[in-house]
Design an enzyme around this catalytic site. Structure first.
Site, PDB file in Angstrom:
ATOM      1  N   GLY A   1      34.882  32.112  43.782  1.00  0.00           N
ATOM      2  CA  GLY A   1      36.033  33.171  44.396  1.00  0.00           C
ATOM      3  C   GLY A   1      35.658  34.203  42.642  1.00  0.00           C
ATOM      4  O   GLY A   1      35.783  33.054  41.666  1.00  0.00           O
TER       5      GLY A   1
ATOM      6  N   GLN B   1      38.976  39.190  35.646  1.00  0.00           N
ATOM      7  CA  GLN B   1      38.123  38.025  35.079  1.00  0.00           C
ATOM      8  C   GLN B   1      37.130  38.469  34.407  1.00  0.00           C
ATOM      9  O   GLN B   1      36.706  37.306  33.161  1.00  0.00           O
ATOM     10  CB  GLN B   1      38.167  36.899  35.656  1.00  0.00           C
ATOM     11  CG  GLN B   1      39.156  35.929  36.926  1.00  0.00           C
ATOM     12  CD  GLN B   1      38.711  35.572  37.832  1.00  0.00           C
ATOM     13  OE1 GLN B   1      38.649  35.693  38.903  1.00  0.00           O
ATOM     14  NE2 GLN B   1      38.679  33.745  37.388  1.00  0.00           N
TER      15      GLN B   1
ATOM     16  N   CYS C   1      40.727  26.797  38.323  1.00  0.00           N
ATOM     17  CA  CYS C   1      39.817  28.747  38.242  1.00  0.00           C
ATOM     18  C   CYS C   1      39.102  28.833  37.164  1.00  0.00           C
ATOM     19  O   CYS C   1      39.234  28.182  35.833  1.00  0.00           O
ATOM     20  CB  CYS C   1      41.546  29.312  37.838  1.00  0.00           C
ATOM     21  SG  CYS C   1      41.318  31.182  37.631  1.00  0.00           S
ATOM     22  N   LEU C   2      38.005  29.489  37.046  1.00  0.00           N
ATOM     23  CA  LEU C   2      37.273  30.029  35.808  1.00  0.00           C
ATOM     24  C   LEU C   2      37.925  30.218  35.413  1.00  0.00           C
ATOM     25  O   LEU C   2      37.525  30.198  34.018  1.00  0.00           O
ATOM     26  CB  LEU C   2      36.013  30.421  36.685  1.00  0.00           C
ATOM     27  CG  LEU C   2      35.545  30.113  37.944  1.00  0.00           C
ATOM     28  CD1 LEU C   2      34.359  31.720  38.450  1.00  0.00           C
ATOM     29  CD2 LEU C   2      34.410  28.834  37.636  1.00  0.00           C
TER      30      LEU C   2
ATOM     31  N   HIS D   1      44.194  33.553  46.051  1.00  0.00           N
ATOM     32  CA  HIS D   1      43.905  33.430  44.969  1.00  0.00           C
ATOM     33  C   HIS D   1      43.286  34.361  43.366  1.00  0.00           C
ATOM     34  O   HIS D   1      43.788  34.439  42.961  1.00  0.00           O
ATOM     35  CB  HIS D   1      43.166  31.523  45.312  1.00  0.00           C
ATOM     36  CG  HIS D   1      43.067  31.783  42.947  1.00  0.00           C
ATOM     37  ND1 HIS D   1      43.211  30.224  42.742  1.00  0.00           N
ATOM     38  CD2 HIS D   1      41.896  32.564  42.674  1.00  0.00           C
ATOM     39  CE1 HIS D   1      42.929  30.156  40.891  1.00  0.00           C
ATOM     40  NE2 HIS D   1      42.377  31.245  40.781  1.00  0.00           N
ATOM     41  N   GLU D   2      42.417  35.083  44.215  1.00  0.00           N
ATOM     42  CA  GLU D   2      41.668  35.881  43.957  1.00  0.00           C
ATOM     43  C   GLU D   2      42.483  37.279  44.078  1.00  0.00           C
ATOM     44  O   GLU D   2      42.777  37.814  42.405  1.00  0.00           O
ATOM     45  CB  GLU D   2      40.450  36.281  44.011  1.00  0.00           C
ATOM     46  CG  GLU D   2      39.158  35.440  44.197  1.00  0.00           C
ATOM     47  CD  GLU D   2      38.724  34.921  43.398  1.00  0.00           C
ATOM     48  OE1 GLU D   2      39.020  35.262  41.901  1.00  0.00           O
ATOM     49  OE2 GLU D   2      38.913  33.122  43.339  1.00  0.00           O
TER      50      GLU D   2
ATOM     51  N   HIS E   1      44.543  37.002  41.108  1.00  0.00           N
ATOM     52  CA  HIS E   1      44.156  37.534  39.716  1.00  0.00           C
ATOM     53  C   HIS E   1      44.320  39.356  39.701  1.00  0.00           C
ATOM     54  O   HIS E   1      44.214  40.076  38.227  1.00  0.00           O
ATOM     55  CB  HIS E   1      43.038  37.617  39.210  1.00  0.00           C
ATOM     56  CG  HIS E   1      42.037  36.552  39.514  1.00  0.00           C
ATOM     57  ND1 HIS E   1      42.735  35.834  38.109  1.00  0.00           N
ATOM     58  CD2 HIS E   1      41.254  34.864  40.102  1.00  0.00           C
ATOM     59  CE1 HIS E   1      42.408  34.580  38.159  1.00  0.00           C
ATOM     60  NE2 HIS E   1      41.741  34.399  38.903  1.00  0.00           N
TER      61      HIS E   1
END
Ligand code: CO
Length: 203
Positions: free
Chosen positions: A46, A51, A109-110, A151-152, A155
Site C-alpha cells: 500500500g 508518502q 510502513c514504507l 493504515h493508508e 497517512h
C-alpha cells in the site's frame, strides 16, 4: 511511468493533512500509475500520495504481492471479501462508512522502513471512495486489505502506525531513527535472512 521517492519519517510532509480531490484530471491516473510502480519496486502492499510528497487524498493498494524474499505475506490467505475486489485498488477521497470488530497485525510502513509493531484496527470496514475517473464505489472488506486501507487512510491525516502504539515503544523507534537513521537495503536483507533462520529454529 516513473519511480518516485518515498519520504521517510521524520519528513514533515508525512504529518500534513491531505486535500480532498475535487477535479479528476488525467494527472491522477499518471500519479496512480507511478505510485503503483514505486510501491511494487519497494515490495510494499500500500502507498498513500503524501508518502511521495503529494498532499492529496489518494492511495494505491495491492495485497496480492507475494514476494518470495518477503515471508511476511507469503502465507497470508486472501478472504472471500478481498477476492471480490479487483486489485490493484486506487482509492480517492476514501471514507470508512462503518467499522466492525477488532483485529491486530504486525504493521510496517514504507515511510518507517524496517520497523514493525502490532497495531489494532477494525476487522471489517465498509468503504466509500472514488476511482481515478471520479466514479463512486462502495464495498465491504476484511482481511489484510481492510488493515491496509486503514493504515493508508491514516497517512491522509498525517498519522503513522507508530502513533498507534505505546508511548514507550514509539519513543524507542523514534530515538533509534534519530540516532542511527534507517538500515540500508543490504542490512534489511541480512536481517530478513536472520529472522528466517530464527523462524526455522522455532518450527
Ligand atoms: Co505507511
Amino acid at each position: 511511468m516513473a519511480k518516485l521517492e518515498i519520504l521517510t519519517y521524520p519528513n514533515p510532509l508525512l504529518r500534513e493533512v491531505s486535500q480532498i480531490v475535487k477535479t479528476f484530471t488525467p494527472d491522477l491516473q499518471k500519479l496512480a500509475t507511478d505510485m503503483l510502480e514505486t510501491m511494487y519496486d519497494a515490495n510494499g502492499i500500500g502507498l498513500a500520495a503524501p508518502q511521495v510528497g503529494q498532499l492529496i487524498q489518494m492511495l494505491v493498494i495491492d495485497t496480492r504481492s507475494n514476494d518470495p524474499e518477503n515471508s511476511r505475506y507469503e502465507n497470508e490467505d486472501i478472504t472471500a471479501l478481498e477476492a471480490k475486489l479487483k486489485q490493484p485498488l486506487v482509492l480517492i477521497n476514501p471514507e470508512i462508512i462503518k467499522g466492525e470488530g477488532n483485529t491486530t497485525f504486525d504493521e510496517g510502513c514504507l515511510s518507517v522502513p524496517s520497523f514493525f509493531e502490532t497495531v489494532e484496527r477494525f476487522e471489517k470496514v465498509e468503504v466509500k471512495a472514488f476511482d481515478v475517473h471520479g466514479k463512486e464505489m462502495r464495498f465491504t472488506v476484511d482481511g489484510l486489505l481492510a488493515i491496509v486501507i486503514q493504515h493508508e487512510m491514516d497517512h491522509l491525516k498525517g498519522t503513522l502506525f507508530i502513533d498507534h502504539i505505546s508511548f514507550t515503544k514509539s519513543n524507542k523507534i523514534k530515538n533509534q531513527i534519530k540516532k542511527g537513521g534507517y538500515p540500508t537495503k543490504e542490512e534489511i536483507a541480512e536481517k530478513r535472512k536472520a529472522d528466517k533462520l530464527k523462524d526455522l529454529s522455532k518450527a
